[in-house]
Design an enzyme around this catalytic site. Structure first.
Site, short mmCIF file in Angstrom:
data_model
loop_
_atom_site.label_atom_id
_atom_site.label_comp_id
_atom_site.label_asym_id
_atom_site.label_seq_id
_atom_site.Cartn_x
_atom_site.Cartn_y
_atom_site.Cartn_z
N LYS A 15 -1.76 44.83 62.62
CA LYS A 15 -1.14 44.22 61.43
C LYS A 15 -1.76 42.86 61.13
CE LYS A 15 3.13 44.25 63.09
NZ LYS A 15 2.93 44.84 64.43
N ARG A 88 11.78 43.45 60.65
CA ARG A 88 11.71 44.22 61.89
C ARG A 88 13.04 44.87 62.23
NH1 ARG A 88 7.24 41.12 64.56
NH2 ARG A 88 6.60 42.25 66.41
N ARG A 127 -5.94 42.08 75.33
CA ARG A 127 -5.91 41.23 74.14
C ARG A 127 -5.78 39.74 74.47
NH1 ARG A 127 -1.75 42.30 69.16
NH2 ARG A 127 -0.05 41.74 70.58
N ARG A 171 8.88 45.97 74.27
CA ARG A 171 8.59 45.89 72.82
C ARG A 171 8.51 47.28 72.20
NH1 ARG A 171 3.39 42.46 72.96
NH2 ARG A 171 3.44 42.38 70.70
P1 AMP Z 1 4.37 39.65 66.88
O1 AMP Z 1 3.39 38.54 66.98
O2 AMP Z 1 4.57 40.14 65.49
O3 AMP Z 1 4.10 40.75 67.86
O4 AMP Z 1 5.78 39.03 67.31
C1 AMP Z 1 5.99 38.45 68.59
C2 AMP Z 1 7.46 38.31 68.88
O5 AMP Z 1 8.08 37.42 67.94
C3 AMP Z 1 8.28 39.58 68.79
O6 AMP Z 1 8.19 40.38 69.97
C4 AMP Z 1 9.68 39.01 68.58
O7 AMP Z 1 10.18 38.46 69.78
C5 AMP Z 1 9.40 37.85 67.65
N1 AMP Z 1 9.47 38.27 66.24
C6 AMP Z 1 8.44 38.29 65.35
N2 AMP Z 1 8.86 38.70 64.14
C7 AMP Z 1 10.18 38.95 64.26
C8 AMP Z 1 11.18 39.41 63.37
N3 AMP Z 1 10.90 39.71 62.09
N4 AMP Z 1 12.44 39.57 63.85
C9 AMP Z 1 12.75 39.27 65.12
N5 AMP Z 1 11.85 38.86 66.03
C10 AMP Z 1 10.57 38.67 65.61
#
Ligand code: AMP
Length: 217
Positions: A15, A88, A127, A171
């Site tokens: 993404k 999310r 990563r 996750r």
């Molecule tokens: P990402 O970088 O998108 O993988 O996000 C890393 C972490 O940030 C996720 O595992 C959640 O803990 C938190 N996070 C990111 N976006 C959201 C969201 N829209 N709602 C809740 N938690 C989020």
């Protein structure tokens, strides 16, 4: 051309990478709630401190927090965006619809990046991420190591805590339980906007497919 785009998909489905490329090509701002939250955590802000324990464990931060961060972003940057990692949960999706309809600026494209669990585990295990600009790199492929400088902005590269195998499993579980239903929500409310792309194809093939959707559909 599309102006309000949401990229959905499991961890490491690309993404962030694809949103970056779309932003560069079409000049639409890319916003990642994950990057915003990691930056808040790194700066030790109150919001970052509140988010830290959830993000570390691979859990979602509470909806109010995610909604607050995105609402603040929209009030500062406007309603042209590529959202990566938001919404999310169904509650977040409902809130976004409501906020955008109040601004007469509905979503115009939803892209789901599909990826197998096996490939997610493989990608997260190698990563490296930049806390500053949000870029990600595959360690063996790019011959980079933790602590090296980000080729894009020069900040130090890290292995994210939530890319550890236990957090990745969490996750995946959270994705199935809370985020996959968001796709079901959009299938009900906006099926004409929703497109699925196989994220297991190379990055260039995925980019070509989604660029066409942004430009033409
Ligand atoms: P990402 O970088 O998108 O993988 O996000 C890393 C972490 O940030 C996720 O595992 C959640 O803990 C938190 N996070 C990111 N976006 C959201 C969201 N829209 N709602 C809740 N938690 C989020």
């Amino acid at each position: 051309m599309k102006q309000r785009i949401v990229l959905l998909g499991p961890p490491a489905s690309g993404k962030g990478t694809q949103a970056d490329r779309l932003a560069a090509k079409f000049g639409i701002p890319h916003v990642s709630t994950g990057v915003l939250l990691r930056s808040e955590c790194a700066r030790g802000t109150i919001l970052g401190q509140a988010a830290d324990s959830w993000t570390r464990q691979g859990l979602l931060v509470p909806d109010e927090l995610a909604i607050r961060i995105i609402t603040t972003w929209m009030s500062e940057h406007g309603t042209r965006f590529i959202f990566d990692g938001f919404p999310r949960s169904v509650a977040q999706a409902e809130h976004l619809d409501l906020a955008l309809s109040g601004l007469a600026a509905p979503l115009d494209l939803l892209i789901v990046l599909d990826l197998t669990d096996e490939e997610i585990r493989r990608r997260t295990s190698s990563r490296l991420s930049c806390l500053n600009c949000g870029a990600t790199f595959s360690a063996p492929l790019d011959t980079l190591a933790e602590g090296w400088n980000c080729p894009r902005c020069g900040a130090a590269l890290i292995r994210r805590d939530d890319d550890r195998p236990e957090a990745v499993e969490k996750r995946l579980e959270v994705y199935r339980e809370l985020t996959a239903p968001v796709i079901g929500y959009y299938e009900q409310t906006s099926p004409h906007l929703l497109h699925r792309v196989n994220a297991g194809e190379g990055s260039d093939a995925v980019f070509t497919a989604i660029s066409t959707l942004v430009f033409l559909k």
